[in-house]
Design a protein around this motif. Structure first.
Motif, mmCIF file in Angstrom:
data_model
loop_
_atom_site.group_PDB
_atom_site.id
_atom_site.type_symbol
_atom_site.label_atom_id
_atom_site.label_comp_id
_atom_site.label_asym_id
_atom_site.label_seq_id
_atom_site.Cartn_x
_atom_site.Cartn_y
_atom_site.Cartn_z
ATOM 1 N N ASN A 1 -8.439 1.481 -7.345
ATOM 2 C CA ASN A 1 -9.097 1.572 -6.041
ATOM 3 C C ASN A 1 -10.323 2.475 -6.146
ATOM 4 O OD1 ASN A 1 -9.550 2.845 -3.256
ATOM 5 N ND2 ASN A 1 -8.009 1.301 -2.750
ATOM 6 N N GLU B 1 0.808 -1.223 0.000
ATOM 7 C CA GLU B 1 0.000 0.000 0.000
ATOM 8 C C GLU B 1 0.837 1.266 0.000
ATOM 9 O OE1 GLU B 1 -2.276 1.053 3.397
ATOM 10 O OE2 GLU B 1 -0.937 0.088 4.818
ATOM 11 N N HIS C 1 -3.798 1.472 -4.113
ATOM 12 C CA HIS C 1 -4.005 2.934 -4.082
ATOM 13 C C HIS C 1 -2.680 3.693 -4.210
ATOM 14 C CE1 HIS C 1 -3.273 2.426 0.281
ATOM 15 N NE2 HIS C 1 -4.326 1.659 0.344
ATOM 16 N N TYR D 1 -7.728 7.212 -9.125
ATOM 17 C CA TYR D 1 -8.899 6.485 -9.617
ATOM 18 C C TYR D 1 -9.624 7.312 -10.679
ATOM 19 C CZ TYR D 1 -13.870 5.132 -9.551
ATOM 20 O OH TYR D 1 -15.162 4.813 -9.900
ATOM 21 N N ASP E 1 -11.512 -1.389 -1.150
ATOM 22 C CA ASP E 1 -10.877 -0.929 0.092
ATOM 23 C C ASP E 1 -11.914 -0.782 1.206
ATOM 24 O OD1 ASP E 1 -8.817 -0.207 1.745
ATOM 25 O OD2 ASP E 1 -8.252 1.595 0.630
ATOM 26 N N TYR F 1 -8.787 8.437 -3.527
ATOM 27 C CA TYR F 1 -7.524 8.615 -4.244
ATOM 28 C C TYR F 1 -7.790 9.187 -5.633
ATOM 29 C CZ TYR F 1 -6.253 5.549 -0.465
ATOM 30 O OH TYR F 1 -6.096 5.005 0.792
#
Length: 215
Positions: free
Chosen positions: A152, A96, A124, A160, A185, A157
């Motif tokens: 994600n 991560e 992410h 995306y 997530d 984030y």
């Protein structure tokens, strides 16, 4: 196959639901493959009990959904013990936030990642910003190192939204042959974003993206 390969349960310090609750929610939402990826720093040396529980879930839900045993490993910084205990029974791992300024250096990460025998992906993580920072072609590096990338859908984030709207970046990953996963997530089932999960899976299928080889 509709996948969601990033979920947390009560094995994580910030997870609210049991593995069974996460899996049954996925079944209700039409997911075909569900991955449980609790935090390595929450599980620690209890990895054996964690894997046994997920193996029980695999057997229990075998005729309804594909359950995958994953683990999310922190990189901000790398684990103090560098994960010296055996995790070979896992189906895959997610590293991560490798794009975070507090994360370990990418050129230190690559040889460390090679120590893990199971499939691995970046969760992410804005790989294109990382590529600019390190002056490297990140899609090519991911392909060479057998790393897949996670789309994600949590909404936390920017990469995306950038991926959804930037055809040039999608083409870069597609041309490099990088596997792309989809992950919600999820930390609590009330926050599960079904619409986003379905949309992300549909986009990958329509554009012909390679799925991670855990699927």
């Amino acid at each position: 196959m509709i996948m969601d390969l990033h979920n947390h349960t009560t094995f994580s310090y910030d997870g609210s639901n049991t593995p069974e609750e996460i899996i049954e929610n996925a079944i209700d939402c039409g997911i075909d493959a569900i991955g449980i990826t609790d935090h390595q720093f929450s599980i620690g040396r209890s990895i054996g009990a964690y894997i046994r529980k997920l193996n029980e879930c695999k057997a229990k839900y075998n005729d309804r959904i594909k359950v995958l045993a994953g683990l999310e490993i922190g990189t901000r910084p790398a684990p103090a013990d560098l994960m010296t205990y055996d995790i070979s029974e896992l189906d895959y791992i997610l590293f991560e936030s490798l794009d975070d300024f507090r994360a370990m250096d990418f050129f230190e990460f690559v040889p460390w990642r090679r120590r893990f025998g199971c499939p691995a992906g970046l969760a992410h993580c804005d790989i294109f910003k990382m590529g600019e920072r390190y002056g490297i072609d990140m899609p090519a590096v991911l392909r060479r190192e057998d790393l897949f990338w996670e789309l994600n859908t949590s909404g936390n984030y920017d990469c995306y939204y950038d991926f959804l709207t930037n055809s040039r970046k999608r083409r870069a990953l597609l041309d490099a042959g990088v596997g792309v996963s989809v992950g919600s997530d999820t930390h609590a089932i009330y926050e599960f974003r079904k619409k986003q999960i379905l949309r992300a899976n549909q986009l990958l299928d329509e554009e012909g993206f390679k799925k991670p080889f855990v699927i």
